[in-house]
Design a protein around this motif. Sequence first.
Motif, PDB file in Angstrom:
ATOM      1  N   LEU A  93       0.829  -1.204   0.000  1.00 37.93           N
ATOM      2  CA  LEU A  93       0.000   0.000   0.000  1.00 37.93           C
ATOM      3  C   LEU A  93       0.865   1.256   0.000  1.00 37.93           C
ATOM      4  O   LEU A  93       0.603   2.212  -0.746  1.00 37.93           O
ATOM      5  N   GLN A  94       1.923   1.265   0.822  1.00 37.87           N
ATOM      6  CA  GLN A  94       2.779   2.452   0.900  1.00 37.87           C
ATOM      7  C   GLN A  94       3.426   2.757  -0.440  1.00 37.87           C
ATOM      8  O   GLN A  94       3.530   3.919  -0.862  1.00 37.87           O
ATOM      9  N   PHE A  95       3.885   1.678  -1.126  1.00 37.25           N
ATOM     10  CA  PHE A  95       4.546   1.896  -2.412  1.00 37.25           C
ATOM     11  C   PHE A  95       3.549   2.344  -3.479  1.00 37.25           C
ATOM     12  O   PHE A  95       3.900   3.105  -4.390  1.00 37.25           O
ATOM     13  N   GLN A  96       2.290   1.874  -3.391  1.00 42.33           N
ATOM     14  CA  GLN A  96       1.263   2.350  -4.322  1.00 42.33           C
ATOM     15  C   GLN A  96       0.991   3.842  -4.111  1.00 42.33           C
ATOM     16  O   GLN A  96       0.831   4.601  -5.067  1.00 42.33           O
ATOM     17  N   VAL A  97       0.962   4.257  -2.827  1.00 38.13           N
ATOM     18  CA  VAL A  97       0.758   5.666  -2.515  1.00 38.13           C
ATOM     19  C   VAL A  97       1.934   6.496  -3.025  1.00 38.13           C
ATOM     20  O   VAL A  97       1.757   7.567  -3.633  1.00 38.13           O
ATOM     21  N   LEU A  98       3.155   5.986  -2.791  1.00 42.32           N
ATOM     22  CA  LEU A  98       4.342   6.694  -3.267  1.00 42.32           C
ATOM     23  C   LEU A  98       4.335   6.838  -4.785  1.00 42.32           C
ATOM     24  O   LEU A  98       4.660   7.898  -5.330  1.00 42.32           O
ATOM     25  N   SER A  99       3.967   5.760  -5.464  1.00 40.29           N
ATOM     26  CA  SER A  99       3.932   5.786  -6.925  1.00 40.29           C
ATOM     27  C   SER A  99       2.912   6.799  -7.429  1.00 40.29           C
ATOM     28  O   SER A  99       3.165   7.532  -8.400  1.00 40.29           O
ATOM     29  N   ALA A 100       1.744   6.855  -6.764  1.00 45.01           N
ATOM     30  CA  ALA A 100       0.714   7.815  -7.173  1.00 45.01           C
ATOM     31  C   ALA A 100       1.198   9.245  -6.960  1.00 45.01           C
ATOM     32  O   ALA A 100       0.965  10.125  -7.799  1.00 45.01           O
ATOM     33  N   LYS A 101       1.903   9.496  -5.854  1.00 48.09           N
ATOM     34  CA  LYS A 101       2.416  10.839  -5.580  1.00 48.09           C
ATOM     35  C   LYS A 101       3.500  11.222  -6.589  1.00 48.09           C
ATOM     36  O   LYS A 101       3.560  12.370  -7.053  1.00 48.09           O
TER      37      LYS A 101
END
Length: 297
Positions: A93-101
């Motif tokens: 989840l954290q990496f998905q959020v980072l990728s979106a940002k």
Amino acid sequence: MSIFARVQLFVFALVMAPLVVAGPTDVVIADGDVRITYAEFEAALEMTPEKIRSLSANDIADRFDLLTSMLQIRKMAKVADALGPDTPGYWELQFQVLSAKKQFVFDRELGAYKVPNVDALASEYYETQKDKYATKPELRKSSHILIASRPGLPRGEPRAKAQKILDALRNGADFEDMVAEYSDDPGSKARGGQLTSWMRFGEPGVTPPYTEALFEITNIGDYSEITDSQFGIHIIRLDGIQEGGYYSFEEVRNDIFKDIVAEYRSLATKDINARYGISDDAFIDGDAMEELFEPYK
């Protein structure tokens, strides 16, 4: 409380709400510790599919469903924010959020790059890269006689038949009469052997041996040698030539512009990526890296 009762309560709350114009930072929905401001709700509506937006604007029950969905998302997001690294799926989840940002910042910065006026550069491309952008291929019109023969079957007999037809044509036999008597291509046979399209060398959708033989013919009205393809054996007559050359700048202008803009965006992408790459001041623990990568060696 039933859904029906909740909708009734929702309607009552709307009716009893004071008629006060809300500002961007004012809370327009509150449920427990979840708050939605005017500005957030306005942005959410802009991103909501038009059909759902229209239904919610005109029907209280549909509006209630939309608000419920908005609150559910925020309530579940709060639960996700409270979970720790030991929770299965946490890091994904954290990496998905980072990728979106990352994508958000990249798109924002790329959008800030303004492509300059490239008219002069486009003209230069046209003059220096004419063969790439402006080549107008020679086109040829043709007719043929097809002696059908499926792939894999012996072709000695049909080839000998085709050669006799070709010899007769070169000795003055009428082409349309020979088409009517011998051609196995029903489409062109109805037109006296003529194919309707002008062809360039290597024309897509045309068997390569056909165009290769067609472009070996020197003079209009002359015939090719007998030519094998997957359809059988062809005798081809050259009926017309449209000379090749170059398209005008205006005819290819848009294609050149697209390439220049793509090149500019590529350079802008490299610039953005370089600015956010590892800096000279970065610290990297080499021993830790070796330990982390060791299982994958």
